[in-house]
Write an enzyme that holds these catalytic residues in place. Structure first.
Site, PDB file in Angstrom:
ATOM      1  N   LYS A  54       0.839  -1.204   0.000  1.00  0.00           N
ATOM      2  CA  LYS A  54       0.000   0.000   0.000  1.00  0.00           C
ATOM      3  C   LYS A  54       0.876   1.255   0.000  1.00  0.00           C
ATOM      4  O   LYS A  54       0.573   2.230  -0.684  1.00  0.00           O
ATOM      5  CB  LYS A  54      -0.938  -0.018   1.218  1.00  0.00           C
ATOM      6  CG  LYS A  54      -2.041  -1.069   1.065  1.00  0.00           C
ATOM      7  CD  LYS A  54      -2.774  -1.361   2.360  1.00  0.00           C
ATOM      8  CE  LYS A  54      -3.701  -2.566   2.199  1.00  0.00           C
ATOM      9  NZ  LYS A  54      -4.300  -3.004   3.471  1.00  0.00           N
ATOM     10  N   GLN A  98      -4.550  -1.787  10.123  1.00  0.00           N
ATOM     11  CA  GLN A  98      -4.272  -3.069   9.454  1.00  0.00           C
ATOM     12  C   GLN A  98      -4.768  -4.233  10.320  1.00  0.00           C
ATOM     13  O   GLN A  98      -4.338  -4.397  11.461  1.00  0.00           O
ATOM     14  CB  GLN A  98      -2.772  -3.194   9.160  1.00  0.00           C
ATOM     15  CG  GLN A  98      -2.403  -4.444   8.368  1.00  0.00           C
ATOM     16  CD  GLN A  98      -3.029  -4.492   6.968  1.00  0.00           C
ATOM     17  OE1 GLN A  98      -3.005  -3.517   6.230  1.00  0.00           O
ATOM     18  NE2 GLN A  98      -3.611  -5.634   6.603  1.00  0.00           N
ATOM     19  N   ASP A 121     -10.598   3.154   4.495  1.00  0.00           N
ATOM     20  CA  ASP A 121     -10.711   1.711   4.270  1.00  0.00           C
ATOM     21  C   ASP A 121     -12.178   1.268   4.383  1.00  0.00           C
ATOM     22  O   ASP A 121     -12.516   0.132   4.067  1.00  0.00           O
ATOM     23  CB  ASP A 121      -9.863   0.988   5.334  1.00  0.00           C
ATOM     24  CG  ASP A 121      -9.295  -0.320   4.834  1.00  0.00           C
ATOM     25  OD1 ASP A 121      -9.281  -0.523   3.605  1.00  0.00           O
ATOM     26  OD2 ASP A 121      -8.889  -1.147   5.666  1.00  0.00           O
TER      27      ASP A 121
END
Ligand code: NAP
Length: 289
Positions: A54, A98, A121
């Site tokens: 990413k 994450q 996200d």
């Protein structure tokens, strides 16, 4: 093979170029570049790999990125304090927590704290709730969003179609079903307790596999001419390449369109993260004093 490939690798390049142009325009207008912070706790090697991918993608389009590493022994209070600090930090546009956080951390409680405006996200309960309510200002989860983008860019009609989603996870199956519903598909969600799965899948004009079971969906389960999207990504002992949830070769003889694994849904997920982060920065710039 008769099906047309839905090429996520090529399309993600197009999207990245578009994002790069948007970032350049923002900077040319005198604003700072978008900034994404990834929060990582513990030493899960897969998480390190994903965050690394990413970050490279961010650098390519001109998004500034930073990884905030916490030890595996981080407390709930420390993890929550990090999110509060990032919420308050005006130099941060997007925050990516994450998954997975260490087992002793209540991940849902951490996510609940994240400002939805920075939830690029699309994983917080607030963002999910907004999706359910049809509020398109919220960021949708990146994998389902990437799948919808694939359908749009290949001009695949969704309205009025029979869509079957196999899988009901919070990050993939459920939000995908909601996005399809928002585009006026008639949606069926299947899961591990669904009876007569093949009867359901054979009804699908658009079939989405989000299961995590290698090659479980066979050609005999596909309606001829269907669009088959495989979000699965599975490592199989003794096989060099990772495989999807769909038995690719035979299915591609029956389907009209199909995503490869790898190179289908995966690259689109990261492209959507870049786009959401840029969108967050553009909204910030639009309201800047
Ligand atoms: P998950 O949380 O494990 O959910 C899997 C879903 O599949 C569950 O809803 C489960 O039903 C259902 N399921 C399991 N066995 C089934 C069966 N025999 N018949 C019908 N349904 C069944 O997984 P996930 O996080 O959604 O991920 C799914 C796959 O997508 C994985 O391979 C993952 O690696 C991949 N993925 C890819 C990306 C990407 O960027 N490309 C992103 C995320 C995930 P129950 O709810 O009843 O248990």
């Amino acid at each position: 093979m008769s099906a047309t490939l839905l090429d996520g690798t090529a399309l993600s390049r197009t999207v990245r170029n578009e994002v790069k142009d948007r970032v350049s325009a923002l900077v040319a207008a005198g604003h700072r570049a978008p900034k994404l912070v990834a929060v990582l706790a513990g030493d899960d090697p897969a998480s390190e790999t994903y965050v690394g991918m990413k970050q490279r993608a961010c650098a390519w389009v001109g998004i500034e990125s930073e990884t905030l590493r916490m030890s595996g022994a981080t407390s709930q209070e420390e993890a929550e304090a990090v999110i509060r600090r990032l919420n308050a930090d005006a130099s941060v546009d997007g925050v990516l927590v994450q998954h997975p956080l260490p087992k002793h951390i209540d991940e849902a409680a951490v996510l609940r704290l994240l400002d939805p405006a920075k939830d690029v996200d699309g994983v917080t309960p607030a963002s999910m709730g907004a999706l359910l309510a049809g509020d398109d200002r919220a960021f949708a989860a990146c994998t389902p969003l990437g799948i919808m983008e694939l359908l749009s860019r290949y001009d695949i009609p969704v309205e009025g179609k029979r869509a079957v989603v196999i899988g009901r996870s919070v990050i993939l199956g459920k939000p995908l079903a909601l996005l399809l519903l928002a585009r006026n598909a008639t949606v069926t969600i299947c899961h591990s307790r669904t009876r007569d799965l093949a009867d359901r899948t054979r009804e699908a004009d658009l079939l989405f596999a989000a299961i995590g079971k290698p090659e479980m969906i066979k050609a005999s389960m596909i309606k001829p001419g269907a669009v088959v999207v495989d979000a699965g990504y599975n490592r199989v002992e003794g096989r060099k390449a990772d495989v999807g949830d769909v038995d690719f070769e035979p299915t591609s003889e029956v389907a009209a369109y199909i995503t490869p694994v790898p190179g289908g849904v995966g690259p689109m997920t990261i492209a959507m993260l870049l786009r959401n982060t840029t969108e967050a920065a553009e909204r910030r710039a639009a309201t800047a004093p």
